[in-house]
Motif scaffolding. Structure first.
Motif, PDB file in Angstrom:
ATOM      1  N   ARG A 207       0.847  -1.194   0.000  1.00 27.60           N
ATOM      2  CA  ARG A 207       0.000   0.000   0.000  1.00 27.60           C
ATOM      3  C   ARG A 207       0.883   1.244   0.000  1.00 27.60           C
ATOM      4  N   PHE A 208       1.953   1.238   0.808  1.00 25.36           N
ATOM      5  CA  PHE A 208       2.897   2.349   0.787  1.00 25.36           C
ATOM      6  C   PHE A 208       3.519   2.484  -0.601  1.00 25.36           C
TER       7      PHE A 208
ATOM      8  N   PRO B  57      -2.486  -9.579  -0.061  1.00 20.81           N
ATOM      9  CA  PRO B  57      -2.972  -8.449   0.746  1.00 20.81           C
ATOM     10  C   PRO B  57      -2.126  -7.196   0.550  1.00 20.81           C
ATOM     11  N   GLN B  58      -2.755  -6.034   0.750  1.00 15.20           N
ATOM     12  CA  GLN B  58      -2.017  -4.773   0.650  1.00 15.20           C
ATOM     13  C   GLN B  58      -0.928  -4.668   1.709  1.00 15.20           C
ATOM     14  N   GLY B  59      -1.109  -5.385   2.803  1.00 13.39           N
ATOM     15  CA  GLY B  59      -0.152  -5.311   3.901  1.00 13.39           C
ATOM     16  C   GLY B  59       1.105  -6.130   3.682  1.00 13.39           C
TER      17      GLY B  59
ATOM     18  N   LEU C 132      11.693  -1.796  -1.735  1.00 11.94           N
ATOM     19  CA  LEU C 132      11.607  -0.710  -2.709  1.00 11.94           C
ATOM     20  C   LEU C 132      12.911   0.072  -2.724  1.00 11.94           C
ATOM     21  N   ILE C 133      13.444   0.315  -3.921  1.00 13.68           N
ATOM     22  CA  ILE C 133      14.605   1.181  -4.106  1.00 13.68           C
ATOM     23  C   ILE C 133      14.111   2.463  -4.770  1.00 13.68           C
TER      24      ILE C 133
ATOM     25  N   VAL D  89      -0.791   6.679   8.070  1.00 14.71           N
ATOM     26  CA  VAL D  89       0.213   6.674   9.134  1.00 14.71           C
ATOM     27  C   VAL D  89       1.503   6.016   8.653  1.00 14.71           C
ATOM     28  N   GLU D  90       1.401   4.897   7.962  1.00 14.00           N
ATOM     29  CA  GLU D  90       2.607   4.213   7.500  1.00 14.00           C
ATOM     30  C   GLU D  90       3.415   5.084   6.561  1.00 14.00           C
TER      31      GLU D  90
END
Length: 270
Positions: free
Chosen positions: A78-79, A164-166, A171-172, A194-195
């Motif tokens: 999600r992030f 799941p999105q979680g 990630l670079i 928040v994340e």
């Protein structure tokens, strides 16, 4: 939301020198007659005060010549979806759901609100009394059971739609100084998830440790920190400006103070 790691893994050398050189070059073209003149100007000494003064000016072009690469391990997909909306000045590469096989290997980001509720003793009203964190993780694990079954039936790419999105990810991100400053200003705001805000603080904290990081990013932060919010009716109404003064008094970085204050359960997770 614990177990998220952020680290600058590469930065272009002497970013401060490049900034000073480009600023001087743009102002002294009349003195540059040949390549030797240009190279002599590049080698000219400069001070951190000069770098700080120039970086505070609204001249973005000279801040785009020294990219910084940041690795983020353990944040959610999600992030990933939110941060990759930043297109200008950034390059991205992430672990692929198409090629990676997460069957039996998945781990998940637990949202901070669930960590907080679990720490406060909240129980879910289910047949089997569970904490909010247990309830959430069970849901994620069921999703990955479905993922594994689909992967066996079809392929990893197709099964990825059930992930799941979680699901934690790698990630670079590579961006220049101007793009990183904009990222911090945009994603450090309270109106983000928040994340996303938390990871942004971790990124900001690491960027401050780079060469001339204080000069380039010492005045970064959400709009309400150096000035006023520009969100209008969408403003959260809670200014983050007090963090700037408090951090100076305590001798800590602004992002570290924000993390310790807003998300105390993550305070010792470095």
């Amino acid at each position: 939301m614990n177990k998220i790691e952020v680290k600058v893994i590469e930065e272009a050398g002497n970013a401060g020198g490049m900034l000073a050189f480009l600023a001087r070059m743009s102002q002294r073209g009349h003195n540059i007659k040949n390549m030797d003149d240009l190279l002599a100007l590049k080698k000219k000494e400069f001070s951190s005060n000069l770098v700080g003064s120039i970086s505070a000016l609204p001249h973005g072009e000279i801040k785009r010549f020294a990219p910084i690469t940041v690795a983020i391990v353990g944040a959610s997909r999600r992030f990933l979806a939110q941060c990759r909306t930043h297109k200008v000045g950034f390059s991205y590469l992430s672990a692929s759901l198409q090629y990676s096989d997460y069957s039996g290997e998945a781990d998940f980001v637990v949202p901070y609100a669930l960590m907080e509720a679990t720490a406060n003793g909240v129980k879910m009203a289910t047949e089997f009394v569970k904490t909010p964190t247990q309830y959430y993780l069970d849901s994620c694990k069921q999703g990955m059971i479905d993922y594994a079954n689909l992967a066996d039936t079809t392929d990893n790419d197709t099964a990825g739609y059930a992930a799941p999105q979680g699901l934690r990810n790698i990630l670079i991100m590579q961006g220049n100084h101007q793009s990183w400053d904009y990222f911090i200003r945009t994603r450090g705001c309270n109106r983000n998830t928040v994340e996303t805000q938390y990871v942004t603080m971790r990124i900001w904290e690491e960027l401050l440790k780079t060469e001339y990081g204080e000069e380039f990013f010492g005045n970064s932060g959400a709009d309400c920190m150096p000035g006023a919010c520009r969100e209008g009716k969408m403003c959260c109404g809670v200014s983050m400006k007090p963090f700037v003064k408090q951090a100076k008094e305590l001798g800590v970085s602004v992002p570290r103070l924000i993390i310790d204050t807003k998300w105390p359960l993550l305070k010792e997770v470095l």
